[in-house]
Design an enzyme around this catalytic site. Sequence first.
Site, PDB file in Angstrom:
ATOM      1  N   ASP A 141      -0.412   4.927   1.057  1.00  0.00           N
ATOM      2  CA  ASP A 141      -0.781   6.118   2.121  1.00  0.00           C
ATOM      3  C   ASP A 141      -0.826   5.424   3.364  1.00  0.00           C
ATOM      4  OD1 ASP A 141      -1.603   8.515   0.484  1.00  0.00           O
ATOM      5  OD2 ASP A 141      -2.502   6.827  -0.690  1.00  0.00           O
TER       6      ASP A 141
ATOM      7  N   ASP B 294       0.892  -1.078   0.058  1.00  0.00           N
ATOM      8  CA  ASP B 294       0.169   0.078   0.072  1.00  0.00           C
ATOM      9  C   ASP B 294       0.910   1.261   0.033  1.00  0.00           C
ATOM     10  OD1 ASP B 294      -2.138   1.644   0.447  1.00  0.00           O
ATOM     11  OD2 ASP B 294      -2.017   1.723   2.495  1.00  0.00           O
TER      12      ASP B 294
END
Length: 213
Positions: free
Chosen positions: A12, A10
């Site tokens: 953020d 991922d």
Amino acid sequence: MPPPAACLFDLDGLLLDTEPLHGRAWREAACHFGGDLTEAQLLDLRGRRRLDCAEQVRSLLPGSVSVEALLAVRQPIAEALLGQALPMPGAPELVQRCHQLGIPMALATSSAEASVAIKAAPHPWLSLIVERVYGDDPELRQGKPAPDIFQLAAQRLGVNPGDCWAFEDSQAGCRSALAAGCHVHVLVPPGSACTAYPAGVVCLTSLEQVHLS
């Protein structure tokens, strides 16, 4: 746990400390329309695609506000903030270690490609992650918490999702990676606890705790 065939990251709140900035942008946009988002409501937005977040925020606002109007206010605020995001502790070193060991990597992010370009510009180490699945990828049918994004990332690397380590921080992302069959490492955000996540995940307080050999 066996060594990973690939690492799926991922972005953020995992590699870059953008979540407080995203939260600020959503909160300021909601305030423009007379709304006030709670910390719990902001936490629930984590890991989701922009349009999914906008629809959720719109439903929390008084009166009738369109997604388009909400995003027209929110996007300039977000773009001004996100270029300031710092790396999460241990993130550059983890990505560089994967590169040194020849472990394939892919980005599996709900952020749109243009948004990632803004956030990644100050961080040349992110260029080591060549394969990327964005939230607006034309081949992505459903966003997190559906498993599609991690399945697509693994497919593009030519590996089985069940042989991959997925790194996440959000509830939606965690459910997505688990549904894809990945071995999931969760960077638990401040104010949350490992007990809030499904059983079987590896909980981390810092990416510096990840050991690859």
